[in-house]
Design a protein around this motif. Structure first.
Motif, short mmCIF file in Angstrom:
data_model
loop_
_atom_site.label_atom_id
_atom_site.label_comp_id
_atom_site.label_asym_id
_atom_site.label_seq_id
_atom_site.Cartn_x
_atom_site.Cartn_y
_atom_site.Cartn_z
N GLU A 34 0.82 -1.22 0.00
CA GLU A 34 0.00 0.00 0.00
C GLU A 34 0.85 1.26 0.00
O GLU A 34 0.34 2.37 0.20
CB GLU A 34 -0.92 -0.01 1.22
N ALA A 91 -5.00 3.46 3.09
CA ALA A 91 -3.96 2.46 2.81
C ALA A 91 -3.58 1.71 4.08
O ALA A 91 -3.43 0.47 4.07
CB ALA A 91 -2.73 3.14 2.21
N LYS A 145 -6.46 -0.63 5.21
CA LYS A 145 -6.58 -1.77 4.29
C LYS A 145 -5.51 -2.83 4.59
O LYS A 145 -5.80 -4.03 4.65
CB LYS A 145 -6.44 -1.28 2.84
#
Length: 334
Positions: free
Chosen positions: A63, A239, A242
């Motif tokens: 990410e 990010a 996630k």
């Protein structure tokens, strides 16, 4: 012979240059990652496993993040995150609720564990099996007003008197030492200390507040950031959450492997305890939620209402501003 020597030299130089190019590429790739600081609430334990998994398995790097996981020090995680000295940290619904009422802009972006797994623990031979049994006993805590309020509210349900409980501050004392020396019962996370009691063969009684009222089934712990981070850099928040979600999902599906990753990051931890704790906790990360990290408005409202009713808050909480599910991965962005 000279010809072959020249060819070999050329091949060696080309190989060396290629290796240097690869190293430069790897270093450049790491330099391109955005540096992010995450602060723990305590020493590494199985509440944190998903974060170490995300770092070890490269989920953060995928990410675009280079995440530094640090200890809280004297300042504490909430203060470091609220001030922007750390981008993210481990917090608790209780702490965020109190902070927001005081104007501190902390926001929970994911629940680490879906239900409250903490409770009051005591050696079995002390015969504390219900809140009414707190009468005449000594409780050892960490000095928070919340502790007495929880004890009081549970005892009231059984017509018992909190004034008959002696409450002392034992700070960071070890549970097993404290209950043998100073106190009769204290507050623990079963997923760590309770599991340790099992391994030690020490029988304990547990009284879970959630068995008495749903208002005390709150999120503990959570992952927090601050409002400025959300406003100025939502891409990084997205990010981070996630990647963390992937880490915890891996730990849910692979508790033994996840425990190994935590032990690699924190080799001083007891291997048997980490393995057993991870087996106990992994299915409880998501539990009955639709996905890991999900939070409900009703849970935030219920606990804030309980805190306000027990005079732990000066004013009601705007619960909808204290947390968000907006950064949790969807099917589209997984």
């Amino acid at each position: 012979m000279k010809k072959w020597f020249a060819v070999l030299c050329t091949l060696f130089l080309l190989t060396a240059c290629g290796a240097n190019d690869n190293n430069d590429s790897s270093n450049n790739q790491k330099d391109e990652l955005k540096k992010v600081t995450f602060v723990l609430d305590w020493t590494p334990n199985t509440n944190h496993t998903g974060l170490y998994v995300a770092r070890e398995k490269g989920f953060f790097a995928e990410e675009g993040l280079d995440v530094d996981i640090i200890m809280p020090g004297d300042a504490g995680a909430d203060q470091l995150v609220a001030s922007g000295k750390a981008n993210f940290g481990i917090s608790y619904q209780e702490g965020i609720t109190q902070a927001r009422v005081q104007g501190v802009p902390l926001v929970s972006v994911a629940a680490v564990i879906q239900h409250n797994t903490s409770g009051f623990a005591s050696p079995a031979d002390k015969n504390i099996t219900a809140p009414k049994d707190f009468e005449g006993k000594t409780y050892g805590g960490w000095g928070s007003p919340v502790e007495q309020s929880v004890i009081n509210s549970l005892m009231k349900l059984e017509g018992a008197d909190v004034e008959k409980v002696s409450i002392v501050n034992i700070g960071d004392s070890d549970f097993f030492t404290a209950v043998q020396r100073d106190v009769d019962f204290t507050w623990i996370y079963y997923g760590w200390t309770g599991v340790e009691a099992e391994l030690r063969g020490e029988e304990i009684n547990m009284i879970y507040p959630t068995d008495y009222t749903e208002k005390l089934d709150y999120y503990t712990p959570v992952i927090a950031t601050n409002e400025k981070m959300i406003a100025d850099d939502p891409e990084t928040v997205q990010a981070f959450v996630k990647a963390a979600a992937k880490g915890y999902e891996f730990a849910i599906e692979n508790p033994s492997d996840a425990a190994d990753i935590l032990l690699k990051a924190a080799p001083d931890l007891d291997e048997e305890l980490v393995k057993a704790s991870q087996e106990w906790l992994s299915p409880r990360y998501q539990d009955d939620a639709a996905q890991w990290g999900e939070q409900k408005l009703s849970v935030w409202e219920n606990y804030a209402e309980w805190m306000y009713d027990n005079k732990l808050l000066d004013q009601p909480l705007e619960a909808e501003k204290a947390f968000t599910n907006d950064f949790l991965p969807t099917k589209e962005n997984k």
